[in-house]
Design an enzyme around this catalytic site. Sequence first.
Site, short mmCIF file in Angstrom:
data_model
loop_
_atom_site.label_atom_id
_atom_site.label_comp_id
_atom_site.label_asym_id
_atom_site.label_seq_id
_atom_site.Cartn_x
_atom_site.Cartn_y
_atom_site.Cartn_z
N ASP A 29 6.63 2.92 2.44
CA ASP A 29 5.29 3.41 2.76
C ASP A 29 4.86 4.55 1.85
O ASP A 29 3.66 4.70 1.57
CB ASP A 29 5.24 3.88 4.22
CG ASP A 29 5.30 2.71 5.20
OD1 ASP A 29 5.04 1.57 4.76
OD2 ASP A 29 5.62 2.96 6.38
N CYS A 30 5.83 5.35 1.38
CA CYS A 30 5.47 6.48 0.51
C CYS A 30 5.68 6.16 -0.97
O CYS A 30 5.14 6.86 -1.84
CB CYS A 30 6.25 7.74 0.90
SG CYS A 30 8.00 7.49 1.13
#
Length: 382
Positions: free
Chosen positions: A128-129
């Site tokens: 996600d990052c």
Amino acid sequence: MAKTYEEINEKIRQRKAVVCTAEEIVDLVRQKGAEKVAEEVDVITTGTFGAMCSSGAFINFGHSDPPIRMTNILLNDVEAYGGLAAVDTYIASTSKSPNPEGYGGGHVIEDLIAGKRIHLRAWGPGTDCYVRKDINTYITIDDLNECYMFNPRNCYQNYNLATNTSDRTLHTYMGKLLPRMKNATYSSAGQLSPLLNDPHLDTIGVGTHIFLGGGEGYVSWQGTQFNTETPEKNGVPVSGARTLALIGDMKQMDRTYVRGLDIYGYGTSIAIGVGVPIPVLNTEVVERASISDEEIFTNMIDYSVTSKNRPVLGQYSYAQLRSGSIEYEGRKIRTSSLSSYWGARKVASELKDWIERGEFELTQPVRMMPKEGKVKGLAVKG
């Protein structure tokens, strides 16, 4: 007359320091004696330039857009370590490329220092990052945030003279060893070598300011396989003993002093020029550093024996080795060096110039090296 680091550095700042290479000190002491030389000389420079396999570089690439967490990394098809933070890596000198053969991590490091473009390919799991999963681009050293060499084991204090008693040619990290003792190879700068001029590391410790690969560096710790239990002759070890862990900024380095190696039949490595200044704090420092190639010996080892406890066949001085041949039980054996004495002399001379021009000061170690160190072996069961 005793001197301090600050007194020597003040003379360096004023460009009044008297500096000699370890090679020059040998003749100077013979002419004037150690006590007189200790009064006149402030710094002795040493040098070595040879294969240092336990070397590599930490690199930070910076983030792409969108960013990636690199877990598999290739630099010019040489694998780099992917287990650090998102865009940090470590590339080791002995990592090999499958294509072309004979190219490895040491060559990548050399090419970076030379300013060449390096092909970067990397992959990651995607998170996600860090959403990007792959990257394919070219970089130069100027594109990198940080790029510094960190070498766990450099500057072996002494090393074996390698020969081969078997009936077949051996290809080793000591080069090509011909059958039936037709040659013998060694790897040391002898009277110029840093740790042979300060054999018990009375001036060299953590924080010592050094010449590393044509730039400035520091001793960061004792090197791996640091050993104080080797036999000595004339006050110096006759085989591999103490080592240093070194660190330095690759952006300061010069390709002249950092070269990738392909050791035929063995693998890839790297040759690095290292110079260590020895402060003349007292007469004892000069006495230790005035040792000559005639007084420094190494053990001749039979590399055809596969056990780590290879037999010692004899001892020879570096003066004998540099003559080009030695004798063993009535036979003449040709000798050759894997390290460059010319390169070691160039390192010591350049470091001398830096100090004389007031561009390089000495640092007092923040921690001295261990007085005791023993190398352990790996126990294998079954």
